[in-house]
Design a protein around this motif. Sequence first.
Motif, mmCIF file in Angstrom:
data_model
loop_
_atom_site.group_PDB
_atom_site.id
_atom_site.type_symbol
_atom_site.label_atom_id
_atom_site.label_comp_id
_atom_site.label_asym_id
_atom_site.label_seq_id
_atom_site.Cartn_x
_atom_site.Cartn_y
_atom_site.Cartn_z
ATOM 1 N N VAL A 24 0.841 -1.190 0.000
ATOM 2 C CA VAL A 24 0.000 0.000 0.000
ATOM 3 C C VAL A 24 0.881 1.246 0.000
ATOM 4 N N SER A 28 1.531 4.093 -3.005
ATOM 5 C CA SER A 28 1.256 5.476 -2.616
ATOM 6 C C SER A 28 2.443 6.368 -2.951
ATOM 7 N N GLN A 159 -9.150 1.750 -5.885
ATOM 8 C CA GLN A 159 -7.862 1.319 -5.341
ATOM 9 C C GLN A 159 -6.729 2.229 -5.827
ATOM 10 N N ASP A 160 -5.718 2.383 -4.993
ATOM 11 C CA ASP A 160 -4.580 3.232 -5.334
ATOM 12 C C ASP A 160 -3.839 2.733 -6.577
ATOM 13 N N ASN A 232 -5.484 11.666 -6.906
ATOM 14 C CA ASN A 232 -4.832 10.749 -5.985
ATOM 15 C C ASN A 232 -5.262 10.994 -4.538
#
Lengths: 412, 316, 422
Positions: A24, A28, A159-160, A232
């Motif tokens: 994650v 990011s 989702q990122d 984002n």
Amino acid sequence: MRALVLWAGFALVLMVLPLIFDSVLGVSILNQMAIAIVFALSYNLLLGQGGMLSFGHAVYFGLGGFLAVHAMLLTETQTLAIPLVLIPLAGGLCGLCAALFIGSFSTGRAGTVFAMISLGVGELLAASSLILVSFFGGESGVSADRTFAPPFFGVDFSQDVQVYFLAAAWLFVSVLGMYLFTRTPAGRLANAVRDNPERARFLGYSAGRVRFISFAVAGFFAGIAGGLFAVNYEILTAGNLNAASSGQVLLMAYIGGLGVFIGPILGAVLLTLINSLLNHYTTLWMLYLGLVFVLTVMFLPRGLTGLLMLHRVPWQQGRLGLLVRPYTLTAIPGAVLVLSLIGLLELSQRETGPFVYLGIPFAPGSAVSWLALLAVAVIAFVALRRTLPGLRAAWAEASAQSPRSMHEGDAP
Amino acid sequence: MADALIFATLNGLVTGMLLFMLASGVTLIFSMMGVLNFAHASFYMLGAYFAFAISQQIGFWPALLLAPMLVGVLGALVERYGLRQVHKSGQVAELVFTFGLAFLIEEAVQLFWGRATQDFRSPAALDFALFTLFGQDFPAWKGVMLCISVSIFIGLYFVLTRTRTGIIIQAAITHPQAVANLGHNVPRLFMVVFGAGSALAGLAGVIAGPVLTTFPGMASVLGSIVFVIVVIGGLGSLTGALVASLLIGLLQSWAIASGLGMADLLALLGVSFPPDHALRDLWRLTLPQVAPLLPYLLLVLILIFRPSGLFGKRES
Amino acid sequence: MHLMSSAHRLLRRHTTALGLCCLLATPAGAQEPIRIAFIDPQSGTFAATGESAYKVLDFAADYFFNSRGGVLGGRPLEIVALDNKASAADSQLQLRRAISDGMQVVFSGNGSAAASALSTAIARHNNRNPESQVLFINYAAVDPVLTGADCNFWHFRFDAHSDMKMEVMTDHIAANPAIRRVYVIGQDYSFGKAVGDAAIRMLAAKRPEIQIVGNELHPIGQVKDFTPYISKIVASGADAVITGNWGADMVALGRGITDAGLDVPIYTFYAAYDGITGTLGESGKNRIHVVHNDRANPVLNDVRRDFTLAFKAANPALDVTQPRLVNALMMLVAAMEAAGTTDPHDVALAMEDRRLTTMTGEEIWMRADDHQLFAPLNVSVHTNEGVEFDSDNSGYGLVTRFTVPLEDTIAESSCHMTRPTR
């Protein structure tokens, strides 16, 4: 052909990265990097290519970002259905409009006058962003949910990782766009105006006009970066367009290396890593960043890329091997010196408890710890003074008799 | 209203003269070396912190003398070993260097003194009201501040117009090459001027620290305002710096005192807008709210319409 | 980056192996720690507050739990400080880091902007990723909307919001017949405005004859010199000042008022600790009134006294600035024990409607409707008389003069919470 391979390789790297850094946090940071690279490259169009030192480039980033968030809000309230993939473009257009307006009166002159106008405009906008609450949302900013946008081929961007591919696509397009811009006559002229405005004028080009075009393009891409930020983080605050944000992009471009196309990319990657990782280990990271910056300006006027470029001549002459030994000899005391100085700084910040540094426990407030680190630093410094002349001599030998002098490298 | 106006004028004068102590250094350094020193306000902050540290050890009055000297030496060192090195890389690099230096000094101050506000006070002997007007005290310390800054102005004027060094400095501003050809050591002159300018900023920090609170953000609060003044007054013009300092000081002070706002203006014009108007924030603006914006607005306008500033003779 | 992450992985594998062998040797106290993210500024302008809060929380975890056998049958608490630089974007990055490291609880609160960004980001994340949910413990952000219009199931606030505090402040002012003219001044942003508006609204309802002689907003963190503002306060003839200012703006305003020879009470929320008490010193004595949910002096019981003494012994330069951090930690642990798990959804449910006796012996209550904590609220005065625990080692500290019991602080909930279904 070679260029094509390079660009395909770039695209491939972008595709593979999230598979390697799949946590994650990793994704990011990749997202943050993509945004920073577009922003730093747009700054390079100003300072590196066009010779315009701006202290207010965050204005276009921020305005683009705020408009993008408002566009997302319109979708959220179902007033207008804008696909999420087009949101960065909305930001870019907003940045372009702002740059067209502000550029119309600020690009007439370069140098100090331009720098001061950019500072004034930046401060004006940063201050009014706290006053004009209905657009900027005051201190808490404006927030919007990106998942309300119509799905893009079944992707809802919850989702990122999905956002990463959106950001990577825009990053690729923007890098390509900016690279191609530097190849257009307008981009070439920007270099000419930067290096010798009088001569450009004699050739019949208006320096102001050339700067205006670069300025507008830079504003456009800064706006795209702002739009990516909005997608984002789903929030923009006054902090995105203040002086600190403008300073950050200056740092990225300068440390990476101005004028060289890949310089700001390197700077953006490096500073994002510092920003997001270093503060986890020390509270002094801003001090280190400041030191790195000042030392870069003093000793590496062309940034890290400039340092790498210096090796081109020895490399072409096949003499890089000459440098290996002196480099190693200098690097050892150099690293010891830097590490012991960092140790001293960190030790000064601890009040209680053992402070484990590089696996060695130190005791804050104990003279032994201080003296030991100090002694190591002094010894390393003395050693460095002895190895440096060797490195200098090796350099002179490696780059001697070079038939061509260094010239502007602007290949990616 | 009259009492508020008188006090606003007094406050404006004190702030204006304080700003002048910084602006004079920036403008001198700029006109000689072509460098707009972003770190100048950081030297002001260092002055306050040095004085705070010294006053804890040996008292305030020695600090008033020692702290600016220390800052001056530091400034000279920065010129000798930093700026001179960067000079080769051109004007942009110099500007960027001072920008980085400002960043670095702020971090260094936090390293040594922490991030909290420091308890730096003016000497207890001056803890009385100089006079009381309409029920409000005018602290004696502010009187001292005004005295010091005015005497600095007079001293500076005297040095620059009546002494040999001053005349060389003035010559070096316009014709550095010619001065060097006459056998003067121009680099050393640069170092001295940079050091003296830093010392002036340090002195400003010492006298302002107790009033404007001594904290790590004090440089950035003042930093860009000083540029605004130098640009508005005209780069390289000492008179311009004085006029612009007083102008900005008084303008801000009066704007806050007036309390007028767009609402008053609209009422005067007989126009009104619904409270949910798209530009509602604009119609509610008051002068005190926009007071800190005014200098920047002035800066942009001046640069567009008269880039040489009010008293300046050249653009950059 | 790759190097770093692989080194990290290596390190982690190493520590697990180490943990395993320790487990064999000593079963207790060597279980997997419960890691809690503390996302607050640790560098930059606001770092002083974030740093001291982290020290208090970290110390409390050791003092109350780890040294007494841990939580959930022996698991120690580990507080991990993550620096958000007081920015909304960096808060989100640190949230991702916490999630990457498997943390399930986030403490934050310094700055309403960062806290509301974090609250929204956590709610969105939990919605989109039910497998890695996190709980948000807000210990300090006081914007009423966080438990009002913008409330969500994952957010729990352990401080009274600004309207609750303002009720207490205006009650106190209304009870003082000497106050007839009030001046309101604040920083020009959402919080400053909210404080000013609430003060005027509540005073008008409680004592309509009180005149509001000024309502001023000044730019936040930009004012070099407060004297022009002070002149206006003097000219208005005010006999009390209300402000929501904090940080350097609070110090400058407080000192400006006293320097001008104006002898009026100043009512505020954040005029203590982290250098402010020390800087105000003698000049603020008996003038500064702080509304908060702590009682520093007089000390109510030995638990609190011992805790403060132990903390001061370990951190001589710091103070127990925000004891509600300890309250939050205690309630969190109680909820974990009651739920028998660290799963954020279950812990959140267990925290709802929970009552707890704090280390000062006062009762607190977490309302289920909006996740707002209720506790006795106090009006304390800055002084050097009757101070057992001073702040900034200055001899000055806060002494509580007026207390509103828990029941009287309860305001109606305006939150429409959507509860996630399992």
